[in-house]
Design a protein around this motif. Structure first.
Motif, PDB file in Angstrom:
ATOM      1  N   ILE A  69       0.868  -1.184   0.000  1.00 18.18           N
ATOM      2  CA  ILE A  69       0.000   0.000   0.000  1.00 18.18           C
ATOM      3  C   ILE A  69       0.897   1.224   0.000  1.00 18.18           C
ATOM      4  O   ILE A  69       1.875   1.275   0.754  1.00 18.18           O
ATOM      5  CB  ILE A  69      -0.916   0.017   1.249  1.00 18.18           C
ATOM      6  N   VAL A  70       0.589   2.195  -0.845  1.00 18.67           N
ATOM      7  CA  VAL A  70       1.399   3.409  -0.937  1.00 18.67           C
ATOM      8  C   VAL A  70       0.494   4.619  -0.729  1.00 18.67           C
ATOM      9  O   VAL A  70      -0.426   4.865  -1.523  1.00 18.67           O
ATOM     10  CB  VAL A  70       2.110   3.517  -2.307  1.00 18.67           C
ATOM     11  N   ILE A  71       0.759   5.363   0.336  1.00 18.77           N
ATOM     12  CA  ILE A  71       0.022   6.588   0.629  1.00 18.77           C
ATOM     13  C   ILE A  71       0.941   7.758   0.291  1.00 18.77           C
ATOM     14  O   ILE A  71       2.044   7.863   0.840  1.00 18.77           O
ATOM     15  CB  ILE A  71      -0.393   6.683   2.111  1.00 18.77           C
ATOM     16  N   SER A  72       0.508   8.653  -0.596  1.00 15.04           N
ATOM     17  CA  SER A  72       1.356   9.756  -1.045  1.00 15.04           C
ATOM     18  C   SER A  72       0.670  11.102  -0.855  1.00 15.04           C
ATOM     19  O   SER A  72      -0.549  11.220  -1.033  1.00 15.04           O
ATOM     20  CB  SER A  72       1.698   9.582  -2.529  1.00 15.04           C
ATOM     21  N   VAL A  73       1.466  12.102  -0.533  1.00  7.75           N
ATOM     22  CA  VAL A  73       0.944  13.469  -0.519  1.00  7.75           C
ATOM     23  C   VAL A  73       0.692  13.913  -1.953  1.00  7.75           C
ATOM     24  O   VAL A  73       1.346  13.449  -2.901  1.00  7.75           O
ATOM     25  CB  VAL A  73       1.913  14.450   0.174  1.00  7.75           C
ATOM     26  N   ASP A  74      -0.251  14.820  -2.114  1.00  7.35           N
ATOM     27  CA  ASP A  74      -0.635  15.249  -3.461  1.00  7.35           C
ATOM     28  C   ASP A  74       0.418  16.119  -4.142  1.00  7.35           C
ATOM     29  O   ASP A  74       0.355  16.340  -5.355  1.00  7.35           O
ATOM     30  CB  ASP A  74      -1.983  15.981  -3.428  1.00  7.35           C
ATOM     31  N   THR A  75       1.392  16.607  -3.391  1.00  2.00           N
ATOM     32  CA  THR A  75       2.432  17.466  -3.968  1.00  2.00           C
ATOM     33  C   THR A  75       3.664  16.685  -4.420  1.00  2.00           C
ATOM     34  O   THR A  75       4.583  17.275  -5.005  1.00  2.00           O
ATOM     35  CB  THR A  75       2.874  18.512  -2.934  1.00  2.00           C
ATOM     36  N   ALA A 112       1.334  12.922  -8.538  1.00  2.00           N
ATOM     37  CA  ALA A 112       0.660  11.918  -7.720  1.00  2.00           C
ATOM     38  C   ALA A 112      -0.628  11.434  -8.360  1.00  2.00           C
ATOM     39  O   ALA A 112      -1.019  10.275  -8.174  1.00  2.00           O
ATOM     40  CB  ALA A 112       0.386  12.496  -6.326  1.00  2.00           C
ATOM     41  N   ALA A 113      -1.287  12.291  -9.136  1.00  2.00           N
ATOM     42  CA  ALA A 113      -2.518  11.879  -9.805  1.00  2.00           C
ATOM     43  C   ALA A 113      -2.233  10.779 -10.824  1.00  2.00           C
ATOM     44  O   ALA A 113      -2.980   9.798 -10.927  1.00  2.00           O
ATOM     45  CB  ALA A 113      -3.171  13.077 -10.483  1.00  2.00           C
ATOM     46  N   SER A 116      -1.595   4.079  -3.925  1.00  3.84           N
ATOM     47  CA  SER A 116      -2.917   3.588  -3.530  1.00  3.84           C
ATOM     48  C   SER A 116      -3.863   4.725  -3.149  1.00  3.84           C
ATOM     49  O   SER A 116      -5.051   4.693  -3.475  1.00  3.84           O
ATOM     50  CB  SER A 116      -2.783   2.643  -2.331  1.00  3.84           C
ATOM     51  N   THR A 117      -3.324   5.706  -2.434  1.00  6.10           N
ATOM     52  CA  THR A 117      -4.125   6.826  -1.941  1.00  6.10           C
ATOM     53  C   THR A 117      -3.311   8.109  -2.047  1.00  6.10           C
ATOM     54  O   THR A 117      -2.128   8.116  -1.700  1.00  6.10           O
ATOM     55  CB  THR A 117      -4.530   6.618  -0.463  1.00  6.10           C
ATOM     56  N   VAL A 118      -3.947   9.175  -2.509  1.00 10.09           N
ATOM     57  CA  VAL A 118      -3.326  10.497  -2.551  1.00 10.09           C
ATOM     58  C   VAL A 118      -4.062  11.389  -1.565  1.00 10.09           C
ATOM     59  O   VAL A 118      -5.296  11.397  -1.530  1.00 10.09           O
ATOM     60  CB  VAL A 118      -3.390  11.106  -3.970  1.00 10.09           C
ATOM     61  N   THR A 119      -3.317  12.129  -0.762  1.00 12.11           N
ATOM     62  CA  THR A 119      -3.937  12.948   0.266  1.00 12.11           C
ATOM     63  C   THR A 119      -3.157  14.232   0.480  1.00 12.11           C
ATOM     64  O   THR A 119      -2.028  14.374   0.004  1.00 12.11           O
ATOM     65  CB  THR A 119      -4.031  12.159   1.586  1.00 12.11           C
ATOM     66  N   GLU A 120      -3.762  15.153   1.184  1.00 10.20           N
ATOM     67  CA  GLU A 120      -3.068  16.376   1.579  1.00 10.20           C
ATOM     68  C   GLU A 120      -2.067  16.051   2.677  1.00 10.20           C
ATOM     69  O   GLU A 120      -2.235  15.090   3.429  1.00 10.20           O
ATOM     70  CB  GLU A 120      -4.085  17.407   2.071  1.00 10.20           C
ATOM     71  N   ALA A 121      -1.011  16.857   2.763  1.00 10.09           N
ATOM     72  CA  ALA A 121       0.073  16.577   3.698  1.00 10.09           C
ATOM     73  C   ALA A 121      -0.421  16.435   5.138  1.00 10.09           C
ATOM     74  O   ALA A 121       0.028  15.540   5.875  1.00 10.09           O
ATOM     75  CB  ALA A 121       1.131  17.674   3.613  1.00 10.09           C
ATOM     76  N   GLU A 122      -1.351  17.287   5.532  1.00  5.74           N
ATOM     77  CA  GLU A 122      -1.818  17.250   6.914  1.00  5.74           C
ATOM     78  C   GLU A 122      -2.660  16.013   7.230  1.00  5.74           C
ATOM     79  O   GLU A 122      -2.920  15.705   8.403  1.00  5.74           O
ATOM     80  CB  GLU A 122      -2.608  18.517   7.253  1.00  5.74           C
TER      81      GLU A 122
END
Length: 256
Positions: free
Chosen positions: A125-131, A173-174, A183-189
């Protein structure tokens, strides 16, 4: 506990291990020592019955900037056999993490290039910030992403790999989400909360069943990428010995 120089391992009371790339001044670039220590870490964490899951993270501004400059200089000076042996060592590290009998969750807080993309590809699973930005820039140097290639192509598929292997263009990231690398793109916070959600899901499962399910996925996914290590090492050595690579690597190391 084994003492490490380039990584850190911290395990909490729930059995969640945080495996941190710890070369922030070098943007967590891979060198021979880090590759060896990551291989050892996979062995330790895989055998530790207390560990339920592993979170792979990076310290500093970047997740992993790929190959370290000094490591590449050392590579350039080796003969063909030496270049192939170093490629096998990297392939072994990726294979050990890929086959880790625990869920491996990447916490990608910053950019990843080359080998950093390879590390993402072997995570479950890979969680990445959108930037975050990613790239496989080997062709700019006259090289190819040979060693990481089997893992990356298996993760994102040939069609997407063709879009990023040849041109060396950075992607966001998109795109990484679309091709399955992320797997998931999210904001840093919200990054830590997203990672924690995956951890909590793992903690509700049975560890033996998880290990068996991962083995099943690896078997059903096609040819084992680790089995291609000899072929990719040879292909990479071919490129190292080319005039293109000699010129491209010299320019890169001289920062031209």
């Amino acid at each position: 506990m084994t003492e490490f120089e380039t990584i850190r391992i911290e395990t909490d009371e729930r059995g969640i291990a945080l495996l941190t790339l710890n070369r922030p001044d070098k943007h967590n670039a891979l060198n021979a020592r880090m590759i060896g220590e990551l291989t050892k870490a996979a062995e330790i964490l895989g055998a530790d019955e207390r560990v339920r899951a592993v979170v792979l993270a990076g310290k500093g501004a970047s997740f992993c900037a790929g190959g370290d400059l000094d490591w590449m200089r050392a590579q350039r000076e080796k003969d063909r056999a030496g270049k192939m042996e170093e490629a096998r060592t990297l392939a072994t590290m990726l294979a050990e993490l890929n086959a880790l009998p625990k869920p491996l969750i990447a916490r990608v807080h910053g950019n990843a290039y080359g080998g950093g993309v390879g590390l993402m590809a072997v995570c479950d699973i890979v969680i990445s910030v959108d930037t975050a930005r990613f790239a496989l820039t080997e062709t700019r140097l006259g090289l190819i992403p040979a060693t990481i290639g089997p893992f990356v192509v298996r993760r994102m598929g040939e069609g997407y790999a063709r879009q990023v292997f040849f041109t060396a263009k950075p992607f966001d990231a998109a795109f990484a989400l679309r091709c399955g690398l992320v797997s998931t793109v999210t904001e840093a916070e919200k990054l830590d909360a997203c990672v924690e959600a995956e951890v909590e899901a793992v903690l509700k499962t049975r560890r033996g069943a998880v290990a068996a399910a991962k083995t099943l996925c690896l078997e059903l996914g096609g040819d084992d990428p680790a089995g291609l290590a000899e072929r990719t090492a040879s292909l990479l050595a071919d490129r190292w010995e080319s005039a293109e690579a000699a010129e491209g690597i010299e320019a890169f190391l001289a920062r031209r």
